[in-house]
Scaffold this active site. Structure first.
Site, PDB file in Angstrom:
ATOM      1  N   TRP A 192     -16.229  40.832  50.515  1.00  0.00           N
ATOM      2  CA  TRP A 192     -16.977  39.717  51.095  1.00  0.00           C
ATOM      3  C   TRP A 192     -17.668  40.187  52.365  1.00  0.00           C
ATOM      4  O   TRP A 192     -17.040  40.797  53.232  1.00  0.00           O
ATOM      5  CB  TRP A 192     -16.070  38.524  51.434  1.00  0.00           C
ATOM      6  CG  TRP A 192     -16.872  37.488  52.169  1.00  0.00           C
ATOM      7  CD1 TRP A 192     -17.823  36.666  51.629  1.00  0.00           C
ATOM      8  CD2 TRP A 192     -16.867  37.237  53.580  1.00  0.00           C
ATOM      9  NE1 TRP A 192     -18.404  35.912  52.628  1.00  0.00           N
ATOM     10  CE2 TRP A 192     -17.836  36.244  53.828  1.00  0.00           C
ATOM     11  CE3 TRP A 192     -16.147  37.765  54.657  1.00  0.00           C
ATOM     12  CZ2 TRP A 192     -18.112  35.755  55.106  1.00  0.00           C
ATOM     13  CZ3 TRP A 192     -16.409  37.283  55.941  1.00  0.00           C
ATOM     14  CH2 TRP A 192     -17.380  36.281  56.148  1.00  0.00           C
ATOM     15  N   GLU A 233     -17.635  38.357  46.398  1.00  0.00           N
ATOM     16  CA  GLU A 233     -17.453  36.941  46.744  1.00  0.00           C
ATOM     17  C   GLU A 233     -18.719  36.333  47.338  1.00  0.00           C
ATOM     18  O   GLU A 233     -19.234  36.803  48.351  1.00  0.00           O
ATOM     19  CB  GLU A 233     -16.293  36.807  47.743  1.00  0.00           C
ATOM     20  CG  GLU A 233     -16.014  35.361  48.149  1.00  0.00           C
ATOM     21  CD  GLU A 233     -14.860  35.237  49.141  1.00  0.00           C
ATOM     22  OE1 GLU A 233     -14.328  36.269  49.601  1.00  0.00           O
ATOM     23  OE2 GLU A 233     -14.498  34.092  49.462  1.00  0.00           O
ATOM     24  N   LYS A 235     -21.066  33.034  48.903  1.00  0.00           N
ATOM     25  CA  LYS A 235     -20.854  31.997  49.914  1.00  0.00           C
ATOM     26  C   LYS A 235     -22.147  31.231  50.110  1.00  0.00           C
ATOM     27  O   LYS A 235     -23.239  31.767  49.933  1.00  0.00           O
ATOM     28  CB  LYS A 235     -20.403  32.675  51.214  1.00  0.00           C
ATOM     29  CG  LYS A 235     -20.039  31.731  52.322  1.00  0.00           C
ATOM     30  CD  LYS A 235     -19.124  32.420  53.331  1.00  0.00           C
ATOM     31  CE  LYS A 235     -18.894  31.539  54.548  1.00  0.00           C
ATOM     32  NZ  LYS A 235     -17.761  31.948  55.354  1.00  0.00           N
ATOM     33  N   ASP A 266     -14.771  31.171  45.707  1.00  0.00           N
ATOM     34  CA  ASP A 266     -13.952  30.575  46.756  1.00  0.00           C
ATOM     35  C   ASP A 266     -14.240  29.074  46.750  1.00  0.00           C
ATOM     36  O   ASP A 266     -15.403  28.658  46.797  1.00  0.00           O
ATOM     37  CB  ASP A 266     -14.317  31.216  48.110  1.00  0.00           C
ATOM     38  CG  ASP A 266     -13.468  30.704  49.264  1.00  0.00           C
ATOM     39  OD1 ASP A 266     -13.353  29.466  49.428  1.00  0.00           O
ATOM     40  OD2 ASP A 266     -12.925  31.526  50.023  1.00  0.00           O
ATOM     41  N   HIS A 269     -16.806  27.588  49.223  1.00  0.00           N
ATOM     42  CA  HIS A 269     -18.098  28.242  49.409  1.00  0.00           C
ATOM     43  C   HIS A 269     -19.255  27.594  48.672  1.00  0.00           C
ATOM     44  O   HIS A 269     -20.219  28.257  48.319  1.00  0.00           O
ATOM     45  CB  HIS A 269     -17.981  29.719  49.025  1.00  0.00           C
ATOM     46  CG  HIS A 269     -17.218  30.517  50.022  1.00  0.00           C
ATOM     47  ND1 HIS A 269     -17.177  31.881  50.039  1.00  0.00           N
ATOM     48  CD2 HIS A 269     -16.462  30.125  51.081  1.00  0.00           C
ATOM     49  CE1 HIS A 269     -16.433  32.306  51.043  1.00  0.00           C
ATOM     50  NE2 HIS A 269     -15.978  31.246  51.677  1.00  0.00           N
TER      51      HIS A 269
HETATM   52  C1  RNT Z   1     -14.980  34.124  54.149  1.00  0.00           C
HETATM   53  C2  RNT Z   1     -14.398  34.471  52.826  1.00  0.00           C
HETATM   54  C3  RNT Z   1     -13.406  35.602  52.829  1.00  0.00           C
HETATM   55  C4  RNT Z   1     -12.462  35.577  53.998  1.00  0.00           C
HETATM   56  C5  RNT Z   1     -11.328  36.586  53.889  1.00  0.00           C
HETATM   57  C6  RNT Z   1     -10.623  36.759  55.198  1.00  0.00           C
HETATM   58  O1  RNT Z   1     -15.759  33.014  54.099  1.00  0.00           O
HETATM   59  O2  RNT Z   1     -13.831  33.339  52.255  1.00  0.00           O
HETATM   60  O3  RNT Z   1     -12.735  35.631  51.622  1.00  0.00           O
HETATM   61  O4  RNT Z   1     -11.893  34.310  54.179  1.00  0.00           O
HETATM   62  O5  RNT Z   1     -11.800  37.757  53.394  1.00  0.00           O
HETATM   63 ZN    ZN Z   2     -12.703  33.638  50.444  1.00  0.00          ZN
END
Ligand code: RNT
Ligand code: ZN
Length: 425
Positions: A192, A233, A235, A266, A269
């Site tokens: 991320w 990941e 966002k 997530d 997100h």
């Molecule tokens: C941040 C992401 C990520 C972090 C962690 C600490 O918005 O969600 O996953 O929370 O890597």
């Molecule tokens: Zn995350």
């Protein structure tokens, strides 16, 4: 007040619940056996509000994430963090994993730049995990660093800064590979990055082009992909990247569809009313695996401690209904510094497990038949009735069978650890 539940009462209640579920054609014993096979990866960063142990301890900046709260006694050494995690493990039933960030390296008091990190800096973590029969997961740390202060890392316009972060990610993949080898089971590594702009960048293209190139370079490094399983990941926005996030959902969805890594979804997100349960079937019809960051946003990506709410129920219903439990890696991602942090881990993990159990106790075939027959009222009615079925009795039995306190029994243990350990730090 919070005495451990009386074992014979737990058994008695379970037997009555078992009968109630049996009448709907649900086998509770089978559900519990299936639940026991589902690992949940606890995130180390709830234990210390995402600070880590890097020697030049910088305040979180340019990272787009922020832990709030001043509850006393946050872990400040690897030993404390491990002790706290062990306390949490002792209050959570079933299979657990532990997810580390690169900033949790142990470098013996020496400054080791992130692009020089190596498996040896995680040797103590690996030995600890092995001794406890727990597998590790991993994350490169692209924030809380001078080279991330302006909010750009892998998509930075400066080739040298980009190269630094590429080296960091490759170093982390080697560490994940070493963890995978040491534990004899793949280590999931999640990438991320915080990159983005606060306000209306003119060029939304070039950073994304650079991110593709950086990721391609990182993934081309010779690392055994059977041991190191990469995820990316997405966002929607972050603090300081409200207008533009380079690694948006569309970006990473397309990236994951055209490359090897899995996607990480997530729960915090997306747009505030957008939930991820409807994305599971779309993604898993095209990809073999998926990583989840189980979280709870309130009005924004606030990373509140996870509760057994409808978002969680719907998420695991989709996974269980799609028979995809084995294809989904379940990681937790929340950090609240305003309450006992062991409590936070335990509440959130037990909530996730309850949501999985809830899905496993669903008479899915019966519901599907009703739906196929066009009887929507009965489908909806049955879903409503299921909400008040004795899930708690089945859950308590699960805890008891796994040797952890059932019901509210674990609160007394959290409270005494708070008094004896946390508040004495
Ligand atoms: C941040 C992401 C990520 C972090 C962690 C600490 O918005 O969600 O996953 O929370 O890597
Ligand atoms: Zn995350």
């Amino acid at each position: 007040m919070f005495k451990p539940a009386e074992p014979s009462l737990v058994t008695q209640r379970y037997e009555s619940a078992r009968e109630q579920y049996r009448q709907l054609g649900v086998d509770t014993d089978e559900a519990l056996a299936r639940l026991a096979a589902v690992p949940i990866s606890l995130h180390c960063w709830q234990g210390d509000d995402v600070r880590g142990f890097e020697v030049h301890d910088e305040a979180l900046s340019g990272g787009g994430i922020m832990a709030t709260g001043n509850y006393p006694g946050a872990a400040r050494t690897p030993e404390q963090l491990r002790a706290d995690a062990e306390k949490a493990f002792s209050l959570i039933p079933g299979k657990l994993r532990f997810s580390l960030h690169a900033i949790y390296a142990e470098t013996g008091g020496r400054v080791v730049e992130r692009d020089r990190l190596a498996p040896e800096h995680f040797a103590a973590w690996m030995a600890w995990a092995k001794a406890r029969g727990i597998c590790l997961d991993f994350n490169p740390t692209f924030f809380a660093h001078p080279k991330a202060n302006d909010g750009w890392t892998l998509s930075h316009a400066d080739a040298e800064i980009r190269a630094f972060w590429i080296r960091h990610a490759i170093a982390c993949r080697r560490i994940a590979e070493a963890m995978g080898r040491s534990q004899g089971s793949p280590c999931v590594i999640n990438h991320w990055i915080p990159d983005g702009a606060k306000d209306q960048p003119i060029d939304r293209w070039a950073p994304r082009q650079r991110l593709i190139q950086s990721l391609d370079e990182i993934l081309a490094a010779p690392v055994d992909s059977r041991l190191c399983r990469d995820a990316v990941e997405s966002k929607l926005f972050g603090i300081g990247s409200e207008d533009y996030v380079v690694g948006s959902h569309e970006f990473y969805l397309a990236y994951a569809m055209t490359r090897a890594p899995m996607l990480c979804l997530d729960m915090g997100h997306f747009h505030p009313t957008e939930t991820i349960h409807d994305k599971i079937s779309s993604v898993l019809l095209f990809k073999k695996e998926l990583l989840l960051h189980v979280s709870r946003g309130i009005r924004w990506d606030s990373d509140h401690v996870v509760n057994f709410n409808d978002d969680l129920r719907c998420l695991f219903q989709q996974i269980v209904r799609g028979q995809a439990l084995k294809r989904v890696h379940i990681g937790l991602d929340f950090f609240d510094g305003g309450l006992n942090r062991i409590g936070a881990w335990v509440i959130g993990t037990r909530a996730a497990q309850k949501a999985i159990l809830n899905a496993l106790l669903e008479p899915t075939a019966l519901l599907a038949d009703l739906e196929a027959g066009g009887d929507r009222a009965s489908t909806l009615a049955l879903l409503e009735e299921l909400r008040t079925m004795p899930l708690g009795a089945v859950w308590d039995q699960y805890c008891q069978a796994h040797g952890v306190p059932a019901g509210t029994g674990w609160l007394a243990e959290m409270q005494s650890y708070d008094r004896e350990v946390i508040r004495k730090r």
